[in-house]
Design a protein around this motif. Structure first.
Motif, PDB file in Angstrom:
ATOM      1  N   VAL A  23       0.878  -1.166   0.000  1.00 50.72           N
ATOM      2  CA  VAL A  23       0.000   0.000   0.000  1.00 50.72           C
ATOM      3  C   VAL A  23       0.914   1.214   0.000  1.00 50.72           C
ATOM      4  CG1 VAL A  23      -1.752   1.285   1.273  1.00 50.72           C
ATOM      5  CG2 VAL A  23      -1.855  -1.212   1.185  1.00 50.72           C
ATOM      6  N   THR A  24       0.787   2.045  -1.027  1.00 55.48           N
ATOM      7  CA  THR A  24       1.728   3.151  -1.198  1.00 55.48           C
ATOM      8  C   THR A  24       1.183   4.506  -0.754  1.00 55.48           C
ATOM      9  OG1 THR A  24       1.032   3.397  -3.489  1.00 55.48           O
ATOM     10  CG2 THR A  24       2.966   1.997  -3.065  1.00 55.48           C
ATOM     11  N   SER A  25      -0.130   4.584  -0.478  1.00 58.51           N
ATOM     12  CA  SER A  25      -0.705   5.802   0.071  1.00 58.51           C
ATOM     13  C   SER A  25      -1.945   5.436   0.883  1.00 58.51           C
ATOM     14  CB  SER A  25      -1.054   6.809  -1.033  1.00 58.51           C
ATOM     15  OG  SER A  25      -2.037   6.289  -1.888  1.00 58.51           O
ATOM     16  N   PRO A  26      -2.259   6.215   1.909  1.00 58.52           N
ATOM     17  CA  PRO A  26      -3.421   5.890   2.748  1.00 58.52           C
ATOM     18  C   PRO A  26      -4.688   5.748   1.913  1.00 58.52           C
ATOM     19  CG  PRO A  26      -2.111   7.603   3.775  1.00 58.52           C
ATOM     20  CD  PRO A  26      -1.557   7.404   2.385  1.00 58.52           C
ATOM     21  N   GLY A  27      -5.415   4.686   2.132  1.00 54.14           N
ATOM     22  CA  GLY A  27      -6.662   4.431   1.426  1.00 54.14           C
ATOM     23  C   GLY A  27      -6.511   3.789   0.063  1.00 54.14           C
ATOM     24  N   ALA A  28      -5.281   3.638  -0.407  1.00 56.42           N
ATOM     25  CA  ALA A  28      -5.056   3.040  -1.729  1.00 56.42           C
ATOM     26  C   ALA A  28      -5.203   1.523  -1.664  1.00 56.42           C
ATOM     27  CB  ALA A  28      -3.663   3.400  -2.236  1.00 56.42           C
ATOM     28  N   ARG A  29      -5.540   0.949  -2.796  1.00 60.34           N
ATOM     29  CA  ARG A  29      -5.570  -0.511  -2.910  1.00 60.34           C
ATOM     30  C   ARG A  29      -4.136  -1.027  -2.987  1.00 60.34           C
ATOM     31  NH1 ARG A  29     -10.123  -3.329  -5.573  1.00 60.34           N
ATOM     32  NH2 ARG A  29     -11.938  -2.058  -5.119  1.00 60.34           N
TER      33      ARG A  29
END
Length: 61
Positions: A23-29
């Motif tokens: 996961v590379t950013s908050p909320g990303a798949r």
């Protein structure tokens, strides 16, 4: 290192397979998702190391 530094390694560990992703950013798949056969690795750390080397560009914390 902060508690919420990215990327995050996420996993679903089952009896047969281990699924990993980043996961590379908050909320990303999760991206770079891979399914590894549990029987191919002696330990969970071995499977994590193989995932990081083969599917995540050798990401290290």
């Amino acid at each position: 290192m902060k508690a919420f530094d990215l990327p995050w390694l996420v996993a679903d560990i089952g009896g047969t397979n281990a699924r990993f992703g980043l996961v590379t950013s908050p909320g990303a798949r999760p991206s770079n998702v891979a399914v590894l056969a549990g029987s191919a690795y002696a330990t969970l750390p071995d499977a994590v190391e193989a995932y990081l080397a083969g599917y995540a560009g050798g990401v290290r914390g």
